[in-house]
Design an enzyme around this catalytic site. Structure first.
Site, PDB file in Angstrom:
ATOM      1  N   THR A  28      -4.872  -4.797  12.326  1.00  0.00           N
ATOM      2  CA  THR A  28      -5.427  -4.219  13.543  1.00  0.00           C
ATOM      3  C   THR A  28      -6.790  -3.629  13.218  1.00  0.00           C
ATOM      4  OG1 THR A  28      -3.170  -3.676  14.248  1.00  0.00           O
ATOM      5  CG2 THR A  28      -4.976  -2.687  15.472  1.00  0.00           C
ATOM      6  N   LYS A 141       1.267  -5.924   4.896  1.00  0.00           N
ATOM      7  CA  LYS A 141       1.302  -5.651   6.335  1.00  0.00           C
ATOM      8  C   LYS A 141       2.074  -6.785   6.998  1.00  0.00           C
ATOM      9  CE  LYS A 141      -0.509  -3.059   9.764  1.00  0.00           C
ATOM     10  NZ  LYS A 141      -0.499  -1.606   9.868  1.00  0.00           N
ATOM     11  N   GLU A 174       3.900   7.779   3.175  1.00  0.00           N
ATOM     12  CA  GLU A 174       2.865   7.604   4.192  1.00  0.00           C
ATOM     13  C   GLU A 174       3.255   8.416   5.410  1.00  0.00           C
ATOM     14  OE1 GLU A 174       2.960   3.365   4.613  1.00  0.00           O
ATOM     15  OE2 GLU A 174       4.978   3.344   5.474  1.00  0.00           O
TER      16      GLU A 174
END
Length: 269
Positions: A28, A141, A174
């Protein structure tokens, strides 16, 4: 606009392996002034993911051209998402015969609340659900994001804007959709992502910039109490860039020294 293999449409086959198995990857991208920010890093990550998953390469020149075409629609801020699927085919989990890679590229409005986050910072909770250790997929990802869906549900139910995610060993990994950094003195720390988490594009950019800002980087596996002893904490992803963390579970952080230094250099290269 949604382009599937360069054609404007919003439908894909139910047999597509992205739908059946999450068999693919995505990225993204932030758009500013009609340009896709950090596109070379996004492209490199897509290519690395495709190679690691043994997916047939798409036409990368065409992907790049389409990303820039959609980015040009946004004179201020916007976003572009690139999703790559192995395509349809194969029997069960087998990928034999899957050679027609499918590329879905779409654009969207930039989330306006990120401006306030960047300027004011946000408080984080801490998720009770834990990330699994998955060395085969760590860092990538990929399209298997169910853990993140569950973490986001927990975050929303708790009324947090975002939250720290720990792994099953209790180490910081994270936030629910971003990487995390913390500073003590002149050292920046960020989790080692060899067992869980995503190698974010903005994370990679910050790591590159850190030395120019006078900071050394350490990749660590540390529990939450180490994070809570930091002088400064911030989270990053490609869309929101750098966001200061003001509080984690009642522990407050007021310093923004590293954040300010990094922001000055963020898009100079």
């Amino acid at each position: 606009m949604i382009l599937v293999n360069g054609i404007e449409q919003s439908n894909v086959a139910v047999t597509d392996r992205a739908m059946q198995y999450g068999d693919g990857c995505f990225t993204t991208i932030l758009v500013e002034h009609g340009k896709p920010r950090l596109w070379p890093l996004h492209l490199q990550r897509l290519q690395n993911n495709v190679a690691a998953f043994h997916i047939t390469d798409p036409d990368w020149a065409q992907v790049t051209e389409t990303v820039h075409l959609l980015a040009a629609k946004y004179p201020d801020h916007g976003g572009v998402k690139v999703l790559i699927s192995r395509g349809s085919g194969g029997r069960g989990y087998s990928s034999v015969g899957c050679t027609t890679t499918q590329v879905v590229i779409s654009d969207f409005a930039w989330p306006a609340h990120y401006t306030a986050w960047q300027q004011q910072g946000i408080a984080l909770g801490v998720c009770q659900q834990r990330l699994a250790l998955s060395p085969m997929l760590a860092g990538f990802k990929h399209l298997n994001r169910l853990e993140q869906v569950l973490l986001k549900q927990e975050t929303e139910q708790a009324g947090w804007l975002d939250a720290v995610a720990l792994d099953v060993n209790g180490d910081v990994v994270e936030a629910t959709a971003s990487n995390i950094f913390w500073r003590r003195g002149q050292t920046l720390y960020t989790p080692e992502l060899d067992m869980s988490g995503v190698h974010g594009v903005m994370r990679a950019h910050v790591i590159t910039l850190a030395a120019d800002c006078g900071y050394c980087i350490e990749f660590v596996k540390k529990p939450l109490d180490v994070l809570l002893c930091a002088d400064e904490v911030f989270i990053t992803n490609a869309l929101m860039a750098l966001v200061p963390v003001t509080e984690i579970n009642g522990t407050r952080f007021a310093a923004h020294t590293a954040l300010k230094a990094l922001n000055k250099r963020l898009y100079t290269c």
